[in-house]
Design a protein around this motif. Structure first.
Motif, mmCIF file in Angstrom:
data_model
loop_
_atom_site.group_PDB
_atom_site.id
_atom_site.type_symbol
_atom_site.label_atom_id
_atom_site.label_comp_id
_atom_site.label_asym_id
_atom_site.label_seq_id
_atom_site.Cartn_x
_atom_site.Cartn_y
_atom_site.Cartn_z
ATOM 1 N N GLN A 1 22.280 43.970 51.263
ATOM 2 C CA GLN A 1 21.096 43.786 51.456
ATOM 3 C C GLN A 1 20.733 42.627 50.926
ATOM 4 N N ARG A 2 21.154 42.471 49.183
ATOM 5 C CA ARG A 2 20.869 41.443 48.689
ATOM 6 C C ARG A 2 20.952 39.777 49.155
ATOM 7 N N LEU A 3 22.288 39.964 49.284
ATOM 8 C CA LEU A 3 22.653 38.618 50.646
ATOM 9 C C LEU A 3 21.309 38.285 52.077
ATOM 10 N N ARG A 4 21.157 39.502 52.641
ATOM 11 C CA ARG A 4 20.254 39.744 52.995
ATOM 12 C C ARG A 4 18.498 39.117 52.655
ATOM 13 N N GLU A 5 18.670 39.500 51.950
ATOM 14 C CA GLU A 5 16.680 38.740 51.130
ATOM 15 C C GLU A 5 16.992 38.214 50.094
ATOM 16 N N SER A 6 18.122 37.832 50.016
ATOM 17 C CA SER A 6 17.751 36.908 48.886
ATOM 18 C C SER A 6 17.825 35.686 49.602
ATOM 19 N N SER A 7 17.336 34.432 48.392
ATOM 20 C CA SER A 7 17.696 32.958 48.865
ATOM 21 C C SER A 7 18.317 32.359 48.072
ATOM 22 N N HIS A 8 18.300 33.418 46.971
ATOM 23 C CA HIS A 8 18.892 32.458 45.606
ATOM 24 C C HIS A 8 20.465 33.015 46.082
ATOM 25 N N ASP A 9 21.601 31.827 46.014
ATOM 26 C CA ASP A 9 22.754 32.182 46.411
ATOM 27 C C ASP A 9 24.008 32.591 45.149
ATOM 28 N N ILE A 10 24.393 33.564 44.957
ATOM 29 C CA ILE A 10 26.017 34.029 44.579
ATOM 30 C C ILE A 10 26.884 32.923 44.052
ATOM 31 N N GLN A 11 26.633 32.713 43.081
ATOM 32 C CA GLN A 11 28.199 31.617 42.853
ATOM 33 C C GLN A 11 29.343 31.890 42.771
ATOM 34 N N ASN A 12 29.393 33.670 42.170
ATOM 35 C CA ASN A 12 30.630 34.061 42.727
ATOM 36 C C ASN A 12 30.398 35.628 42.753
ATOM 37 N N LEU A 13 30.999 35.377 43.837
ATOM 38 C CA LEU A 13 30.720 36.710 44.273
ATOM 39 C C LEU A 13 31.655 38.398 43.371
ATOM 40 N N THR A 14 33.135 37.238 43.336
ATOM 41 C CA THR A 14 33.480 38.732 42.520
ATOM 42 C C THR A 14 32.752 39.111 41.353
ATOM 43 N N SER A 15 32.572 38.180 40.318
ATOM 44 C CA SER A 15 31.944 38.044 39.654
ATOM 45 C C SER A 15 30.340 38.614 39.351
ATOM 46 N N TYR A 16 29.746 38.999 39.912
ATOM 47 C CA TYR A 16 28.895 39.847 40.648
ATOM 48 C C TYR A 16 28.868 41.245 41.168
ATOM 49 N N LEU A 17 30.174 41.174 41.964
ATOM 50 C CA LEU A 17 30.500 42.484 42.030
ATOM 51 C C LEU A 17 31.047 43.519 41.081
ATOM 52 N N TYR A 18 31.769 43.311 40.342
ATOM 53 C CA TYR A 18 32.299 43.384 38.585
ATOM 54 C C TYR A 18 30.999 44.462 38.543
ATOM 55 N N ARG A 19 30.257 43.317 37.948
ATOM 56 C CA ARG A 19 28.926 43.476 37.067
ATOM 57 C C ARG A 19 27.870 44.035 37.629
ATOM 58 N N SER A 20 28.361 44.171 39.162
ATOM 59 C CA SER A 20 27.113 45.370 39.535
ATOM 60 C C SER A 20 27.597 46.853 39.099
ATOM 61 N N LEU A 21 28.985 46.880 39.649
ATOM 62 C CA LEU A 21 29.008 48.127 39.297
ATOM 63 C C LEU A 21 29.900 48.548 38.333
ATOM 64 N N ALA A 22 29.437 47.897 37.081
ATOM 65 C CA ALA A 22 29.929 48.243 35.544
ATOM 66 C C ALA A 22 28.125 48.454 35.474
ATOM 67 N N ASN A 23 26.967 47.884 35.810
ATOM 68 C CA ASN A 23 26.126 48.393 35.666
ATOM 69 C C ASN A 23 24.958 49.628 35.966
ATOM 70 N N LEU A 24 25.579 49.946 37.373
ATOM 71 C CA LEU A 24 25.297 51.365 37.621
ATOM 72 C C LEU A 24 26.339 52.211 37.374
ATOM 73 N N CYS A 25 27.498 52.020 37.206
ATOM 74 C CA CYS A 25 27.842 52.640 36.300
ATOM 75 C C CYS A 25 28.082 53.655 34.416
ATOM 76 N N ILE A 26 26.867 52.370 34.365
ATOM 77 C CA ILE A 26 26.229 52.836 33.135
ATOM 78 C C ILE A 26 25.281 53.253 33.485
ATOM 79 N N SER A 27 24.483 52.930 33.918
ATOM 80 C CA SER A 27 22.413 53.373 34.615
ATOM 81 C C SER A 27 23.474 54.985 35.285
#
Length: 170
Positions: free
Chosen positions: A51-77
Motif C-alpha cells: 500500500q505504501r509503495l502504491r500511495e507514496s511518492s517517497h522512494d524507499i531506499q533499502n527495502l530489506t531494512s524498511y521491511l524488518y524495521r516495519s515488522l519490529a515496530n508492528l511486533c512491539i505494537s
C-alpha cells in the motif's frame, strides 16, 4: 512512468518477501511467542508495504531494512496490545509432543526474561542477529545506525545476558 516504478518496486518486494519469509516469521515468532500472531504480523507488514509503495511518492531506499524495521515496530505494537503470549512451534506441526511444546515454551520464556533485563536497543540487535539471521551490516542498515554502534550494542547485550545466566546458576 510512476506506474512502472510501482510495479518494479512491488516485484522487488514480492521477491524479497519470498527470500526472507522464513526469517521474518522466525523473528516475529520470537517477538510475539505465537506462530499465528507472527504470520499475521508478517502478512500485515507485506500488505502495508504494498500500500505504501502504491500511495507514496517517497522512494524507499533499502527495502530489506524498511521491511524488518516495519515488522519490529508492528511486533512491539502488538505485544503492548496483546498483553499475553501463547506458544506454538515455528514449524507449525499439529502433532507435536507435549515435551517439544514444553521445551519451546521454556526456551521462549527464558530468552524473553533475559532479553527483558537488558535495554531494548541491545535486545533488538540480538533478535535481529539470531532470529532474523542478519549480519551486523544489515542490522546497521535496518536500524539506521553506525556499524560500530550495532556491534557495541550486541556485545554489551550478550555480556549482560552472560552475567545474568552466571548469577542465576550460582
Amino acid at each position: 512512468m510512476r506506474l512502472l516504478s510501482i510495479r518494479k518496486k512491488n516485484q522487488e518486494l514480492d521477491q524479497l518477501m519470498e527470500a526472507e519469509r522464513l526469517r521474518l516469521l522466525q523473528y516475529a515468532c520470537y517477538r510475539l511467542g505465537n506462530r499465528d500472531d507472527a504470520e499475521d504480523a508478517v502478512q500485515d507488514v507485506f500488505i502495508r508495504l504494498h500500500q505504501r509503495l502504491r500511495e507514496s511518492s517517497h522512494d524507499i531506499q533499502n527495502l530489506t531494512s524498511y521491511l524488518y524495521r516495519s515488522l519490529a515496530n508492528l511486533c512491539i505494537s502488538r505485544q503492548r496490545k496483546l498483553g499475553h503470549v501463547s506458544f506454538v512451534t515455528l514449524d507449525g506441526q499439529a502433532e507435536i509432543s507435549d515435551s517439544v511444546q514444553e521445551d519451546f515454551e521454556q526456551e521462549f520464556c527464558r530468552i524473553s526474561r533475559l532479553l527483558a533485563k537488558i535495554p531494548e536497543e541491545q535486545g533488538e540487535v540480538i533478535r535481529l542477529r539470531f532470529y532474523g539471521d542478519k549480519s551486523f551490516r544489515e542490522i546497521a542498515e535496518i536500524l539506521d545506525l553506525p556499524l560500530t554502534t550495532v556491534k557495541s550494542r550486541f556485545q554489551y547485550g550478550i555480556d549482560k545476558i552472560r552475567r545474568e545466566v552466571r548469577s542465576s546458576v550460582t
